[in-house]
Write a protein that holds these residues in place. Structure first.
Motif, short mmCIF file in Angstrom:
data_model
loop_
_atom_site.label_atom_id
_atom_site.label_comp_id
_atom_site.label_asym_id
_atom_site.label_seq_id
_atom_site.Cartn_x
_atom_site.Cartn_y
_atom_site.Cartn_z
N GLY A 9 41.64 45.62 50.73
CA GLY A 9 41.19 46.33 49.30
C GLY A 9 42.41 46.69 48.59
N ASN A 10 42.82 45.94 47.57
CA ASN A 10 44.03 46.37 46.86
C ASN A 10 43.52 47.13 45.60
N TRP A 11 44.02 48.32 45.76
CA TRP A 11 43.44 49.37 44.75
C TRP A 11 44.43 49.38 43.51
N LYS A 12 45.36 48.76 43.52
CA LYS A 12 46.29 48.62 42.26
C LYS A 12 46.78 49.86 41.78
N MET A 13 46.77 49.96 40.49
CA MET A 13 47.20 51.34 39.80
C MET A 13 46.02 52.14 39.43
N GLY A 94 54.52 39.73 46.64
CA GLY A 94 54.23 38.51 45.68
C GLY A 94 53.05 38.33 44.99
N HIS A 95 52.32 39.67 44.83
CA HIS A 95 50.99 39.69 44.22
C HIS A 95 51.36 38.97 42.64
N SER A 96 50.34 38.42 42.23
CA SER A 96 50.67 37.65 40.99
C SER A 96 51.02 38.72 39.76
N GLU A 97 50.52 39.82 39.97
CA GLU A 97 50.99 40.93 38.87
C GLU A 97 52.25 41.23 39.11
N ARG A 98 52.91 41.51 40.27
CA ARG A 98 54.23 41.56 40.49
C ARG A 98 55.23 40.45 39.85
N TYR A 166 45.55 33.29 49.33
CA TYR A 166 45.48 32.69 48.03
C TYR A 166 44.81 33.15 47.01
N GLU A 167 45.59 33.41 45.88
CA GLU A 167 44.83 33.94 44.97
C GLU A 167 45.05 33.18 43.40
N PRO A 168 44.40 32.26 43.26
CA PRO A 168 44.47 31.44 41.88
C PRO A 168 44.40 32.67 40.72
N TRP A 170 43.98 32.44 37.73
CA TRP A 170 42.80 32.52 36.60
C TRP A 170 41.55 33.11 37.31
N ALA A 171 41.62 33.36 38.62
CA ALA A 171 40.25 34.13 39.16
C ALA A 171 40.51 35.51 39.24
N ILE A 172 41.57 36.07 39.25
CA ILE A 172 41.86 37.55 39.56
C ILE A 172 41.73 38.25 38.09
N GLY A 173 40.63 39.35 38.53
CA GLY A 173 40.36 40.42 37.80
C GLY A 173 39.44 39.63 36.37
N THR A 174 39.13 38.45 36.54
CA THR A 174 38.56 37.73 35.43
C THR A 174 37.05 37.52 35.44
N TYR A 210 41.31 34.59 50.94
CA TYR A 210 41.01 34.25 49.52
C TYR A 210 40.96 35.52 48.65
N GLY A 211 41.55 35.20 47.51
CA GLY A 211 41.45 36.55 46.51
C GLY A 211 41.20 36.02 45.05
N GLY A 212 40.23 36.65 44.36
CA GLY A 212 39.92 36.38 42.97
C GLY A 212 38.57 36.80 42.65
N SER A 213 38.23 37.76 42.14
CA SER A 213 36.91 38.23 41.78
C SER A 213 35.97 37.95 42.98
N VAL A 214 36.54 38.41 44.11
CA VAL A 214 35.44 38.31 45.39
C VAL A 214 34.61 39.55 44.96
N ALA A 231 39.27 38.08 52.81
CA ALA A 231 39.54 38.03 51.39
C ALA A 231 40.36 39.31 50.91
N LEU A 232 41.30 38.93 50.01
CA LEU A 232 42.09 40.17 49.39
C LEU A 232 41.35 40.59 48.00
N VAL A 233 40.91 41.72 47.94
CA VAL A 233 39.86 42.27 46.94
C VAL A 233 40.38 43.15 46.09
N GLY A 234 40.35 43.02 44.98
CA GLY A 234 40.81 44.00 44.06
C GLY A 234 39.68 44.74 43.36
N GLY A 235 39.16 44.72 42.13
CA GLY A 235 38.20 45.39 41.31
C GLY A 235 36.96 45.79 42.40
N ALA A 236 36.48 45.07 43.22
CA ALA A 236 35.17 45.25 44.17
C ALA A 236 35.62 46.27 45.30
C1 PEP Z 1 43.77 40.98 43.32
O1 PEP Z 1 44.31 41.81 42.83
O2 PEP Z 1 44.44 40.58 44.64
C2 PEP Z 1 42.35 40.79 43.21
C3 PEP Z 1 41.88 39.47 43.80
O3 PEP Z 1 41.50 41.18 42.26
P1 PEP Z 1 40.13 40.95 41.84
O4 PEP Z 1 39.17 41.01 43.06
O5 PEP Z 1 39.75 42.06 40.73
O6 PEP Z 1 40.14 39.55 41.16
#
Ligand code: PEP
Length: 251
Positions: A9-13, A94-98, A166-168, A170-174, A210-214, A231-236
């Motif tokens: 779980g990536n809590w980000k900022m 190497g997160h796409s936001e970095r 693997y975090e496309p 176009w699927a991150i936080g969208t 896999y990461g991207g809106s899981v 999964a690498l999970v952001g928001g959830a």
């Molecule tokens: C992420 O930041 O690595 C990510 C996958 O975010 P989210 O789950 O919110 O799309």
């Protein structure tokens, strides 16, 4: 191959320290399993406090980034040595936001990976294409390039410690998730590239997340892919109920 599954779980900022303690406490008391391995990745400021909350639990802790140098005049940065010294086992690199907001290139990331491994951290190395690249059907070449430049300089022994996400983009936080088939196809492709570079044994051992809106509602179908190891999970990951539901997606 029975690879141990991971949900990170990536809590980000996000989160105040109080929010973070509450979230970590809720997860640590409700999640008792060691499979999938649950890794919490809070902001730097929370790491030591959350480490205390997780002590005695099955949950692990990670950081969101580290610098490539061991120490020095790099105001605002945190080194792999510092994380290691604090007993933090995992680090996202190497997160796409970095890559997007801090101009991190594969060449820079290749140095960060070496620094992390040198200090006994396990990198969770992110790759993934933008929507433009996907629309041009160039995603495989693009991801291959990220792997080659960012990781394939490593010795087999070092490479075998890496976790790939693997975090496309176009699927991150969208809210848009790759279809289970798109995810599996890319994971299979990544594993084939590892096989070409490092051989069968290492290719079969490496975990590819896999990461991207899981979310709790889509995790199970994504995890059904034979090459999807978690999964690498952001928001959830900021919602204990949903994150626990994602962890239950392997059952
Ligand atoms: C992420 O930041 O690595 C990510 C996958 O975010 P989210 O789950 O919110 O799309």
């Amino acid at each position: 191959m029975n690879r141990k599954k991971i949900i990170a779980g990536n809590w980000k900022m996000n989160t105040t320290i109080e929010d973070g303690i509450q979230l970590a406490t809720s997860l640590a008391t409700r999640y008792e399993s060691s499979e999938p391995l649950m890794i919490l990745i809070p902001p730097f400021t929370h790491l030591m406090t959350i480490k205390g909350v997780l002590s005695g639990s099955t949950l692990a802790l990670g950081a969101q980034n580290c610098h490539q140098e061991t120490k020095g005049a790099y105001t605002g940065e945190i080194s792999a040595t510092m994380l290691s010294n604090c007993g933090i086992p995992y680090v996202i690199l190497g997160h796409s936001e970095r890559r997007q907001y801090f101009m991190e290139t594969d060449s820079l990331l290749s140095k960060k990976v070496v620094a992390a491994l040198h200090h006994k951290l396990i990198p969770i190395f992110c790759v993934g294409e933008s929507l433009d690249i996907r629309n041009q059907d160039n995603q495989n070449d693009f991801v291959r390039g990220q792997l080659q430049e960012g990781l394939f300089h490593l010795s087999p022994e070092d490479f075998s410690k890496i976790i790939i996400a693997y975090e496309p983009i176009w699927a991150i936080g969208t809210g848009v998730t790759a279809s289970p088939q798109q995810a599996q196809e890319m994971h299979e492709f990544i594993r084939s590239q590892i096989r070409d570079q490092y051989g069968d044994t290492i290719a079969e051992e490496i975990r590819i997340l896999y990461g991207g809106s899981v979310k709790g509602s889509n995790a199970k179908e994504i995890f059904a892919g034979a090459d999807v190891d978690g999964a690498l999970v952001g928001g959830a990951s900021l919602d204990a109920d949903d994150f626990l539901k994602i962890a239950g997606g392997f059952n």
